[in-house]
Design a protein around this motif. Sequence first.
Motif, mmCIF file in Angstrom:
data_model
loop_
_atom_site.group_PDB
_atom_site.id
_atom_site.type_symbol
_atom_site.label_atom_id
_atom_site.label_comp_id
_atom_site.label_asym_id
_atom_site.label_seq_id
_atom_site.Cartn_x
_atom_site.Cartn_y
_atom_site.Cartn_z
ATOM 1 N N ILE A 52 0.836 -1.194 0.000
ATOM 2 C CA ILE A 52 0.000 0.000 0.000
ATOM 3 C C ILE A 52 0.875 1.249 0.000
ATOM 4 N N ALA A 53 0.297 2.322 -0.495
ATOM 5 C CA ALA A 53 0.944 3.635 -0.434
ATOM 6 C C ALA A 53 -0.075 4.591 0.178
ATOM 7 N N PRO A 54 -0.084 4.692 1.517
ATOM 8 C CA PRO A 54 -1.079 5.538 2.180
ATOM 9 C C PRO A 54 -0.745 7.020 2.060
ATOM 10 N N VAL A 55 -1.800 7.820 2.028
ATOM 11 C CA VAL A 55 -1.680 9.278 2.015
ATOM 12 C C VAL A 55 -2.617 9.795 3.104
ATOM 13 N N LEU A 56 -2.079 10.564 4.047
ATOM 14 C CA LEU A 56 -2.880 11.094 5.149
ATOM 15 C C LEU A 56 -3.509 12.423 4.747
ATOM 16 N N VAL A 57 -4.780 12.603 5.099
ATOM 17 C CA VAL A 57 -5.464 13.873 4.882
ATOM 18 C C VAL A 57 -5.420 14.643 6.194
ATOM 19 N N ILE A 58 -4.839 15.844 6.127
ATOM 20 C CA ILE A 58 -4.645 16.682 7.309
ATOM 21 C C ILE A 58 -5.633 17.832 7.236
ATOM 22 N N ASN A 59 -6.373 18.060 8.314
ATOM 23 C CA ASN A 59 -7.389 19.104 8.385
ATOM 24 C C ASN A 59 -6.897 20.225 9.290
ATOM 25 N N ILE A 60 -6.803 21.432 8.724
ATOM 26 C CA ILE A 60 -6.352 22.587 9.496
ATOM 27 C C ILE A 60 -7.399 23.694 9.355
ATOM 28 N N PRO A 61 -8.013 24.167 10.454
ATOM 29 C CA PRO A 61 -8.981 25.257 10.364
ATOM 30 C C PRO A 61 -8.330 26.515 9.788
ATOM 31 N N PHE A 131 -5.399 5.632 -0.297
ATOM 32 C CA PHE A 131 -4.348 4.747 -0.800
ATOM 33 C C PHE A 131 -4.112 5.066 -2.270
ATOM 34 N N SER A 132 -2.892 5.517 -2.584
ATOM 35 C CA SER A 132 -2.571 5.729 -3.994
ATOM 36 C C SER A 132 -2.218 4.407 -4.655
ATOM 37 N N ASP A 133 -1.902 3.396 -3.853
ATOM 38 C CA ASP A 133 -1.707 2.022 -4.330
ATOM 39 C C ASP A 133 -2.240 1.073 -3.266
#
Length: 137
Positions: A52-61, A131-133
């Motif tokens: 897998i190639a995980p990508v984290l989504v970061i939330n910033i107000p 997941f990009s992969d």
Amino acid sequence: MKRSALLLLAALILLATFLAGCGGETPEVFEVFSPGDYIVVNIADSYRLLKIAPVLVINIPLDANREGMDITLNDELKKIQPLIRDEINIVVRVKTEAELKDVGAQDQLRGEITAALQSKLGMTYVTNVYFSDFVVQ
């Protein structure tokens, strides 16, 4: 290829944020962070591997004091990158082949990885994982 997938993902997230509007609430900015290249683990009940190639989504107000925040957050995430990768490994390596072949496997893994990063590493700003992969071989 990986870079173009990340750019496309970032563009889609920004577009979704724009289309959703703020509805009177504080608008948010979503950024992405890749914790390194691929993660390859043995599948729990098999001789096969999961890549897998995980990508984290970061939330910033948006109302947060963002002066220098992007650089600092990115630097901080890079410092704990081995911990992030380890936590993802812990979640993924116990999955069986049947679990990974299930239709909702990726969605379930997204939720489990997000919850693990939020609870065990205190990363409450991680709101999703993509997941990009995702390859079982």
